[in-house]
Design an enzyme around this catalytic site. Structure first.
Site, PDB file in Angstrom:
ATOM      1  CG  ASP A  47      -2.207   0.728   1.038  1.00  0.00           C
ATOM      2  OD1 ASP A  47      -2.144   1.871   0.561  1.00  0.00           O
ATOM      3  OD2 ASP A  47      -3.277   0.177   1.364  1.00  0.00           O
ATOM      4  CB  THR A  88      -6.657   2.048  -0.578  1.00  0.00           C
ATOM      5  OG1 THR A  88      -5.569   2.832  -0.090  1.00  0.00           O
ATOM      6  CG2 THR A  88      -6.490   0.614  -0.130  1.00  0.00           C
ATOM      7  CE  LYS A 170      -5.258   1.087   4.310  1.00  0.00           C
ATOM      8  NZ  LYS A 170      -4.807   1.907   3.179  1.00  0.00           N
ATOM      9  CG  ASP A 171     -12.282  -2.813   5.737  1.00  0.00           C
ATOM     10  OD1 ASP A 171     -12.049  -2.144   4.721  1.00  0.00           O
ATOM     11  OD2 ASP A 171     -12.771  -2.313   6.774  1.00  0.00           O
ATOM     12  NE  ARG A 172      -9.410   1.639   1.445  1.00  0.00           N
ATOM     13  CZ  ARG A 172      -9.270   2.194   2.641  1.00  0.00           C
ATOM     14  NH1 ARG A 172     -10.049   1.820   3.642  1.00  0.00           N
ATOM     15  NH2 ARG A 172      -8.350   3.120   2.850  1.00  0.00           N
ATOM     16  CG  ASP A 361      -2.882   0.688  -2.695  1.00  0.00           C
ATOM     17  OD1 ASP A 361      -1.683   1.029  -2.560  1.00  0.00           O
ATOM     18  OD2 ASP A 361      -3.740   0.887  -1.823  1.00  0.00           O
ATOM     19  CG  HIS A 362      -2.316   4.593  -3.676  1.00  0.00           C
ATOM     20  ND1 HIS A 362      -1.446   5.107  -2.736  1.00  0.00           N
ATOM     21  CD2 HIS A 362      -3.240   3.899  -2.970  1.00  0.00           C
ATOM     22  CE1 HIS A 362      -1.859   4.748  -1.530  1.00  0.00           C
ATOM     23  NE2 HIS A 362      -2.936   3.996  -1.639  1.00  0.00           N
ATOM     24  CG  HIS A 495      -2.514   8.142  -2.027  1.00  0.00           C
ATOM     25  ND1 HIS A 495      -3.736   7.567  -2.284  1.00  0.00           N
ATOM     26  CD2 HIS A 495      -2.258   7.870  -0.712  1.00  0.00           C
ATOM     27  CE1 HIS A 495      -4.174   6.955  -1.199  1.00  0.00           C
ATOM     28  NE2 HIS A 495      -3.302   7.130  -0.214  1.00  0.00           N
TER      29      HIS A 495
HETATM   30 ZN   LIG Z   1      -3.684   2.564  -0.508  1.00  0.00          ZN
END
Ligand SMILES: [Zn+2]
Length: 554
Positions: A47, A88, A170-172, A361-362, A495
């Site tokens: 992440d 994310t 992180k859930d997502r 993810d970024h 971001h």
């Molecule tokens: Zn992220």
């Protein structure tokens, strides 16, 4: 006549069947598809990892982590996100679906739902219950994601015999990669619990191995001092430890090493403090290695998919910024976590029997205040002031104060019912807003939803906006801020933009079917899922727009 035809067809067909049954299991061109498949595909998403974290800290990495992936695998050095916003939820979704918010519908982490008239979270789902916690932290599912992941396609292809497991603090970052058909997704509930949890979307109760893992409560062993892995004087790839660009923890005056987590935890969310330290990543590795055994992953010829996301890098980036000692430390430590995970995969699945990709993810921008201090244009955008100003404009222009329903994710959502009631033309209102806000400081560009629907953009920032624009879910006006201008506090990084500092992320492939090499050819985040589909010789995800990266294959 009909009978004769069907008789002939029958003879031909049975002949064909006989010929087929006498053939070996491989097809006529000698390809045995099932032998070519890895036993396990492991997707690792870090992440907020910028591409230059691979190179900036390269000399301090060991041989078994990032360097092993780079030196034995394939390095796509010019890999980018191809839409905005670079957040994310959309990031993890795009990696695994091979498409962008335009099609997969995850337009942000949270967005204003035009139908429900309220903000919704990308992974929330009130129709399911928590598993493993009495809190509501488990009421999550991928229901808002409209398209399939490559893991879903693998499940369909293998008649649900190939498993998919998602893991992240992180859930997502656990739920969206694992897809709709996942056997399980697990994430971390901090606060006063410190347990791995899930939702009834996947299961009615946690499997025994997760219950046992939680019972051991090794999470407590991580509530210790966080100091630098090596002598801080050797951290020459980051700024000074004490500066004005970092947030830090509540209860400690300066954002400087060491951090005593046991003392700081009560003021920083209990076990949630681990998310903002490298130890949350260690805990993720501990749990993932346990999952290899517990979920029986990669033990037969039917490919399983494991999605792992290391989230602590993001929390640390937001708190301390891209150039901090804390960021250098978390990456030097993450390198060891990657090494530990690869070793476990060697042991449990077997060297050369699994395939890994690693991406992010970024990425993230340097702290704007820091950039300004070295004369690079940057700044801070006050969204509250912006909202007030634009509401004043609407009132002055149309005599109504409630024409704007939401300003979120650099999008303005209009109250379309009200516009109709006042007999206003929607296009005219959108255009008027653009002409107004383009005059504001730091607003660099603005576009109407109508332009996004009616024009096809093939290059530039307009293409990235269009790829992120979902006709049903996105707003009426989209605005773009100047480079390195963020709507954020004065400390830490964030971001979300289309600029290179947010879009350029690592992309490494390694293991079965992957050749050693590197390229500077531009690749896009949406190429990963079709590449994995091509590796497995299965269908591409339903909304896929990416291209398989053929040059990485052996
Ligand atoms: Zn992220």
């Amino acid at each position: 006549m009909k009978q004769i035809v069907s008789l002939i067809a029958c003879v031909i067909f049975s002949g064909f069947c006989l010929a087929q049954s006498s053939m070996p299991s491989s097809s006529t061109n000698g390809t045995n598809y099932s032998n070519e498949r890895p036993k396990l595909v492991v997707g690792i998403v870090v992440d907020q990892m910028r591409y230059d974290y691979l190179t900036r800290f390269y000399n301090k990495y060991g041989e078994g982590g990032f360097k092993r992936l780079m030196n034995e695998g394939f390095n796509c050095k010019n890999n980018h996100f191809n839409y905005i916003p670079t957040y994310t939820g959309p990031g993890h979704t795009s990696i695994y679906t091979g498409t962008t918010p335009k099609y997969h519908g995850i337009i942000a982490n949270d967005w204003f739902d035009k139908k429900l008239k309220k903000s919704v979270y990308c992974a929330e789902d009130d129709s399911v219950q928590s598993v493993g916690t009495s809190s509501s932290a488990g009421q999550m599912s991928p229901q808002r994601m409209k398209t399939t992941t490559f893991g879903d396609e693998n499940r369909l292809f293998t008649q649900m015999r190939g498993k998919t497991i998602g893991i992240s603090i992180k859930d997502r970052a656990s739920i969206l990669p694992a897809g709709h058909t996942a056997n399980a997704a697990y994430w971390f509930q901090g606060k006063n619990e410190g347990n791995w949890i899930s939702s009834t979307f996947y299961m009615t109760q946690l499997p025994k191995w997760v219950i046992d893992f939680n019972k051991k409560h090794i999470v407590d062993s991580y509530l210790k001092e966080w100091n630098t892995l090596y002598d801080i004087s050797t951290y020459t790839e980051s700024g000074s430890d004490l500066n004005t660009f970092e947030g830090g923890f509540k209860g400690k005056e300066t954002a400087t090493f060491p951090y005593d987590l046991q003392t700081l935890k009560s003021q920083n969310g209990g076990y949630d403090i681990l998310k903002s330290t490298p130890y949350g990543n260690s805990l993720t590795t501990d749990f993932t290695i346990e999952a290899l055994q517990g979920e029986d992953l990669g033990t037969d010829d039917i490919t399983d998919v494991l999605t792992v996301s290391y989230s602590c890098t993001d929390y640390i980036g937001h708190n301390f910024g891209v150039n901090s000692k804390e960021i250098e430390d978390v990456y030097l430590r993450l390198d060891l976590e990657i090494e530990r995970l690869l070793k476990a995969l060697d042991d449990k699945v077997g060297k050369g029997e699994y395939t890994v990709f690693l991406t992010a993810d970024h990425a993230a921008v340097n702290v704007p205040a820091y950039l300004e201090s070295v004369k690079i244009p940057a700044g801070y955008f006050n969204t509250s002031v912006f909202i007030k100003r634009i509401n004043d404009f609407m009132e002055a222009s149309y005599g109504a104060s409630d024409l704007i329903e939401s300003v979120s994710n650099n999008q303005i959502f209009l109250n379309r019912e009200k516009i109709q009631k006042l007999d206003l033309d929607l296009d005219d209102v959108q255009e008027a807003i653009i002409n107004e806000i383009i005059g504001y400081d730091f607003v660099d560009k603005a576009y109407t939803a109508t332009a996004m629907i009616n024009t096809s953009f093939s290059t530039g920032i307009e293409r990235l906006i269009q790829n992120g624009f979902n006709q049903k879910r996105s707003g009426d006006v989209i605005y773009v801020l100047d480079p390195a201008v963020i709507s954020y506090g004065k400390t830490g990084s964030t971001h979300g933009s289309s600029f290179e500092y947010d879009t350029h992320v690592p992309l490494l492939f390694f293991g079965k079917g992957i050749r050693h090499g590197q390229t500077l050819q531009k690749t896009e985040i949406t190429d990963i899922a079709p590449t994995m589909s091509a590796l497995l010789n299965i269908s591409y995800p339903s909304g896929n727009i990416g291209q398989p990266l053929e040059f990485i294959f052996e």
